[in-house]
Design an enzyme around this catalytic site. Structure first.
Site, PDB file in Angstrom:
ATOM      1  N   CYS A 197      36.885  57.587  46.259  1.00  8.10           N
ATOM      2  CA  CYS A 197      37.568  57.732  44.977  1.00  8.10           C
ATOM      3  C   CYS A 197      37.453  59.154  44.427  1.00  8.10           C
ATOM      4  O   CYS A 197      38.000  60.071  45.011  1.00  8.10           O
ATOM      5  CB  CYS A 197      37.047  56.682  43.993  1.00  8.10           C
ATOM      6  SG  CYS A 197      38.030  56.533  42.485  1.00  8.10           S
ATOM      7  N   HIS A 252      38.517  51.686  47.183  1.00  5.39           N
ATOM      8  CA  HIS A 252      37.144  51.246  46.974  1.00  5.39           C
ATOM      9  C   HIS A 252      36.744  50.234  48.053  1.00  5.39           C
ATOM     10  O   HIS A 252      36.923  49.032  47.875  1.00  5.39           O
ATOM     11  CB  HIS A 252      36.989  50.615  45.587  1.00  5.39           C
ATOM     12  CG  HIS A 252      36.878  51.619  44.487  1.00  5.39           C
ATOM     13  ND1 HIS A 252      35.698  51.910  43.840  1.00  5.39           N
ATOM     14  CD2 HIS A 252      37.816  52.413  43.927  1.00  5.39           C
ATOM     15  CE1 HIS A 252      35.907  52.842  42.932  1.00  5.39           C
ATOM     16  NE2 HIS A 252      37.186  53.159  42.961  1.00  5.39           N
ATOM     17  N   GLU A 265      33.974  49.104  48.908  1.00  4.85           N
ATOM     18  CA  GLU A 265      32.875  48.198  48.551  1.00  4.85           C
ATOM     19  C   GLU A 265      33.371  46.938  47.858  1.00  4.85           C
ATOM     20  O   GLU A 265      32.601  45.994  47.645  1.00  4.85           O
ATOM     21  CB  GLU A 265      31.872  48.920  47.648  1.00  4.85           C
ATOM     22  CG  GLU A 265      32.240  49.022  46.188  1.00  4.85           C
ATOM     23  CD  GLU A 265      33.359  49.995  45.888  1.00  4.85           C
ATOM     24  OE1 GLU A 265      33.917  49.955  44.774  1.00  4.85           O
ATOM     25  OE2 GLU A 265      33.683  50.819  46.783  1.00  4.85           O
TER      26      GLU A 265
END
Length: 405
Positions: A287, A371, A373
């Site tokens: 990001c 992202h 995760e």
């Protein structure tokens, strides 16, 4: 004694609004207030995720923003102390406002420890419900993410002229460094590993490698996934110098997500990253960290029209030819045409073709815009953490992990 007939509410009476969203162009949207009272000025975006409102609202990347949820029913699973993403909840790093279509109902989930309204109050998030979020989303898609003031007053009394002036006067996110507002105050070691069903979070007690994570607004689940792959993770503040980082003898360096204009944060972050790149230590960015890396390599970033915010974005990984569905949260993007020779575009958005990943040719350095995760979102991109760890293992002459377990 004669009975008193109760007064009837006229059928044409309308409910007095207790919350307003006032856009910079003077548009006023009325609704019902919840969460914190008062007001906040920020940029309005929309998020298309169906779940994970708690993770979304506590993601530090949303600092300086008001999140409009396109999914109509928000709050029905309540809140708990596990589904938060900022490192220090007391600092309240994350969204300053939230907009919902339906009123928040009582929670109905076995993990619920409280209701959303009270949680919003504790977090200081001003919220509004009861509006046509599809219409607001269409407005953002047409005109871009507007600056606005969100205000909540239980008595329904507002100084509308003042709110309009504040919305119009706010300069917006361009040129604004918010990473310094959400970063850690000091270095710390992270050991918590990913959540397991009916067990909760674990702890990394026998790390086999050391990762230094530069915190521009890092999410907890990023750190958990690194720890879960055997890393001792040292989290350092955004303005930590390269010399101090290298003195920690890291096996890998992670550049975290975060809010604000990357060029503004780059004033102090880019020189540090450029010094770190002079070593052969593996580097992974996500990001804002991806944008910081691109700037350090000579690329440029630009403000997006409506940004990417949601958990259903298709991205193609050119290194494998596979398409994955990912979580995204960004209002700035790397200009792929600005990338210099030796920097490869590895990932691209299949929604609009914007850049979603880069790698430095012949070097153990890469980053992605999305992202991986999740939290919330699909786990299609978890392999990127293994890819990063494999760069470290390869440098040490160790057996590589399967990217997809």
């Amino acid at each position: 004694m004669a009975e008193t007939t109760p007064a009837l509410t006229p059928p044409w009476a309308t409910e007095k609004p207790t919350a307003l969203l006032v856009l910079a162009d003077g548009t006023v949207i009325e609704g019902r207030g919840l969460g914190a009272t008062g007001s906040a000025v920020a940029e309005v975006c929309f998020n298309t995720a169906l779940t994970g409102y708690q993770e979304i609202l506590t993601d530090p990347s949303y600092a300086g923003q008001i999140v409009t949820f396109t999914f109509p029913h928000i709050g029905n699973i309540g809140t708990n102390d596990e589904d938060i993403e900022d490192l220090n909840p007391a600092a309240r790093a994350g969204a300053v406002g939230a907009v919902f279509k339906a009123d928040v109902t009582n929670p109905s989930n076995y993990r619920a420890a409280g209701d959303l309204d009270q949680w919003l109050k504790k977090r200081g998030i001003v919220a509004l419900s009861g509006i046509d979020t599809r219409a607001l989303t269409a407005l953002i898609r047409e005109k871009g993410m507007p600056n606005a003031v969100i205000a909540h007053a239980p008595d329904g009394v507002f100084d509308l002229d003042d709110l309009k002036q504040r919305a119009a006067a706010w300069s917006g996110l361009i040129g604004l460094d918010l990473a310094k507002e959400v970063t850690s105050g000091q270095s710390s070691v992270w050991r918590e590993t990913p959540w397991v069903w009916n067990e909760g979070f674990g702890e990394q007690t026998d790390p086999s490698l050391h990762v230094v994570a530069i915190d521009y607004g890092v999410k907890r689940n990023i750190l958990r996934l690194l720890a879960g792959l055997g890393a001792k993770v040292t989290v350092v503040p955004a303005k930590t110098g390269a010399e101090e980082i290298l003195a920690m003898r890291p096996d890998g360096i992670f550049l975290s997500n975060g809010p604000g204009d990357p060029e503004a944060t780059g004033d102090y972050a880019v020189p540090v990253i450029q010094d770190l790149l002079k070593t052969n230590i593996p580097v992974f960015g996500i990001c804002l960290g991806h944008q910081m890396l691109a700037l350090a390599l000579g690329g440029r970033t630009a403000k997006m029209h409506q940004g990417h915010h949601g958990a259903n974005h298709p991205v193609k990984d050119h290194t494998t030819g596979k398409v994955e569905i990912v979580s995204m949260n960004h209002g700035f993007a790397v200009d792929a045409d600005s990338l210099p020779e030796g920097v490869e575009e590895t990932h691209v958005s299949l929604f609009d073709g914007s850049n979603c990943g880069i790698a430095l040719t012949g070097r153990p350095v890469f980053s992605v815009q999305h992202h991986p995760e999740a939290s919330p979102g699909p786990q299609d991109s978890h392999y990127l953490f293994r890819r990063f760890v494999n760069l470290i293992r390869q440098k040490r002459g160790e057996e590589l992990l399967a990217e997809r377990a």
